[in-house]
Design an enzyme around this catalytic site. Structure first.
Site, mmCIF file in Angstrom:
data_model
loop_
_atom_site.group_PDB
_atom_site.id
_atom_site.type_symbol
_atom_site.label_atom_id
_atom_site.label_comp_id
_atom_site.label_asym_id
_atom_site.label_seq_id
_atom_site.Cartn_x
_atom_site.Cartn_y
_atom_site.Cartn_z
ATOM 1 N N SER A 11 13.914 13.786 57.383
ATOM 2 C CA SER A 11 12.631 13.145 57.682
ATOM 3 C C SER A 11 12.099 12.481 56.415
ATOM 4 O O SER A 11 11.858 13.153 55.408
ATOM 5 C CB SER A 11 11.619 14.179 58.163
ATOM 6 O OG SER A 11 10.313 13.626 58.066
ATOM 7 N N HIS A 36 15.036 10.256 60.263
ATOM 8 C CA HIS A 36 13.900 10.591 61.125
ATOM 9 C C HIS A 36 12.623 9.984 60.539
ATOM 10 O O HIS A 36 12.295 10.211 59.369
ATOM 11 C CB HIS A 36 13.782 12.109 61.211
ATOM 12 C CG HIS A 36 12.769 12.613 62.172
ATOM 13 N ND1 HIS A 36 12.987 12.695 63.536
ATOM 14 C CD2 HIS A 36 11.512 13.091 61.978
ATOM 15 C CE1 HIS A 36 11.915 13.201 64.132
ATOM 16 N NE2 HIS A 36 11.002 13.442 63.207
ATOM 17 N N ASP A 38 8.612 9.662 60.920
ATOM 18 C CA ASP A 38 7.434 10.281 61.524
ATOM 19 C C ASP A 38 6.252 9.326 61.503
ATOM 20 O O ASP A 38 5.706 9.022 60.445
ATOM 21 C CB ASP A 38 7.075 11.565 60.761
ATOM 22 C CG ASP A 38 8.048 12.688 61.063
ATOM 23 O OD1 ASP A 38 8.262 12.979 62.253
ATOM 24 O OD2 ASP A 38 8.606 13.267 60.106
ATOM 25 N N MET A 40 2.458 8.669 62.518
ATOM 26 C CA MET A 40 1.235 9.423 62.854
ATOM 27 C C MET A 40 0.029 8.498 62.773
ATOM 28 O O MET A 40 -0.042 7.648 61.875
ATOM 29 C CB MET A 40 1.041 10.574 61.861
ATOM 30 C CG MET A 40 2.246 11.496 61.747
ATOM 31 S SD MET A 40 1.889 12.905 60.688
ATOM 32 C CE MET A 40 3.526 13.622 60.520
ATOM 33 N N HIS A 69 9.839 9.142 65.675
ATOM 34 C CA HIS A 69 9.043 10.184 66.336
ATOM 35 C C HIS A 69 7.593 9.728 66.340
ATOM 36 O O HIS A 69 6.931 9.738 65.302
ATOM 37 C CB HIS A 69 9.247 11.482 65.542
ATOM 38 C CG HIS A 69 8.449 12.652 66.025
ATOM 39 N ND1 HIS A 69 8.344 13.818 65.299
ATOM 40 C CD2 HIS A 69 7.722 12.847 67.164
ATOM 41 C CE1 HIS A 69 7.582 14.686 65.957
ATOM 42 N NE2 HIS A 69 7.189 14.122 67.083
ATOM 43 N N MET A 71 3.938 10.183 66.885
ATOM 44 C CA MET A 71 2.840 11.149 67.064
ATOM 45 C C MET A 71 1.555 10.345 67.115
ATOM 46 O O MET A 71 0.726 10.372 66.195
ATOM 47 C CB MET A 71 2.847 12.156 65.897
ATOM 48 C CG MET A 71 3.980 13.152 65.997
ATOM 49 S SD MET A 71 4.328 13.969 64.436
ATOM 50 C CE MET A 71 5.483 12.810 63.731
ATOM 51 N N MET A 140 9.513 20.849 68.955
ATOM 52 C CA MET A 140 8.721 20.995 67.726
ATOM 53 C C MET A 140 8.637 22.472 67.366
ATOM 54 O O MET A 140 8.164 23.286 68.157
ATOM 55 C CB MET A 140 7.296 20.459 67.923
ATOM 56 C CG MET A 140 7.144 18.958 68.101
ATOM 57 S SD MET A 140 7.751 17.960 66.734
ATOM 58 C CE MET A 140 6.853 18.595 65.329
ATOM 59 N N ASP A 178 12.665 20.077 65.204
ATOM 60 C CA ASP A 178 11.883 19.431 64.140
ATOM 61 C C ASP A 178 10.805 20.371 63.614
ATOM 62 O O ASP A 178 9.891 20.742 64.348
ATOM 63 C CB ASP A 178 11.233 18.161 64.717
ATOM 64 C CG ASP A 178 10.518 17.323 63.678
ATOM 65 O OD1 ASP A 178 10.591 17.648 62.474
ATOM 66 O OD2 ASP A 178 9.882 16.324 64.086
HETATM 67 C C1 DX5 Z 1 5.964 17.108 61.453
HETATM 68 C C2 DX5 Z 1 7.104 16.130 61.503
HETATM 69 C C3 DX5 Z 1 8.370 16.605 60.899
HETATM 70 C C4 DX5 Z 1 8.306 16.978 59.434
HETATM 71 C C5 DX5 Z 1 9.370 17.978 59.156
HETATM 72 O O1 DX5 Z 1 4.918 16.587 62.189
HETATM 73 O O2 DX5 Z 1 7.380 15.768 62.819
HETATM 74 O O3 DX5 Z 1 9.416 15.676 61.142
HETATM 75 O O4 DX5 Z 1 8.471 15.875 58.595
HETATM 76 O O5 DX5 Z 1 9.224 18.406 57.851
HETATM 77 P P1 DX5 Z 1 9.795 19.790 57.352
HETATM 78 O O6 DX5 Z 1 11.289 19.754 57.560
HETATM 79 O O7 DX5 Z 1 9.396 19.828 55.927
HETATM 80 O O8 DX5 Z 1 9.159 20.859 58.194
HETATM 81 ZN ZN ZN Z 2 9.173 14.524 63.276
#
Ligand code: DX5
Ligand code: ZN
Length: 219
Positions: A11, A36, A38, A40, A69, A71, A140, A178
């Site tokens: 990620s 990956h 993320d 947000m 991903h 969010m 998750m 994840d």
């Molecule tokens: C959290 C994200 C993850 C995060 C994972 O909202 O969706 O992808 O980056 O990070 P680690 O592996 O550090 O938990």
């Molecule tokens: Zn993620």
């Protein structure tokens, strides 16, 4: 797919954003299968990260699968942007939209693979109606929003159930995990296919960390 190893998706949330292209090339040559991303919006989750223009800038930098991903609230408004940016997988949260089915279909019609995911407190019943449609189910194992949190063991049951349902019903989705995945927690993910790892990869030697995760499928 080589079922004897996990696919590993670092990620970029934990990467050094001042040199994102270099970081992506580095994890790719260290053995990453997917990248990956993320996304947000500061609404659906209490944090704000990046959007489609960043995916677009990263697309020419890597041949790895770009695993996006989302969010964000109302993902249906942004799917076209993420398709145009060159996303390979686009995963939406079941809690984020009233148009989940339509959005998944739009992702697939746009030429990408469609994923569904759920927050830890959401039950699998909520995503059940979409399982025949999706290419990926993301479990998750932390509350979405931040990297570096601890793996929630009580979510592991969802991974097992999804695998069982896939076998029973002939579904074709990959199962991705994840949040909080590292050398200590990976043994709990054996029923999954793809592992996201942010802090574990980026805070360690990339090659060693990715290798440790990949090979943990057999241990
Ligand atoms: C959290 C994200 C993850 C995060 C994972 O909202 O969706 O992808 O980056 O990070 P680690 O592996 O550090 O938990
Ligand atoms: Zn993620």
């Amino acid at each position: 797919m080589d079922n004897n190893q996990f696919l590993v998706a670092p990620s970029i949330l934990s990467a050094d954003f001042s040199k994102l292209a270099e970081e992506i090339k580095a994890v790719e040559s260290a053995g990453a299968d997917w990248i990956h991303v993320d996304v947000m919006d500061g609404h659906f989750v209490p944090n704000l990260t990046i959007g489609a223009p960043v995916v677009s800038s990263l697309r020419p930098v890597t041949k790895a699968v770009l695993d996006v991903h989302l969010m964000i609230d109302h993902p249906e408004k942004y799917v076209d942007d993420f398709l145009a940016a060159g996303s390979d997988y686009i995963t939406i949260h079941v809690e984020s939209s009233l148009k989940v089915k339509e959005t998944l279909i739009a992702i697939k019609d746009g030429g990408a693979k469609a994923g569904i995911t759920l927050k830890p407190r959401t039950t699998l019943d909520e995503i059940k109606p979409f399982l025949e449609l999706v290419d990926l189910v993301l479990v998750m194992t932390v509350e979405p929003g931040f990297g570096g949190q601890s793996f929630m063991t009580e979510q592991v049951e969802k991974i097992k159930t999804l695998k069982k349902w896939r076998e029973e019903q002939g579904y074709s989705y990959l199962i991705e995990v994840d949040g909080g995945v590292n050398a200590d927690t990976v043994s709990q993910c054996v029923d999954a296919d793809v592992l996201v790892a942010g802090s574990y990869v980026f805070k360690n030697d990339y090659t060693q960390a990715i290798k440790t995760l990949k090979e943990a499928k057999n241990v």
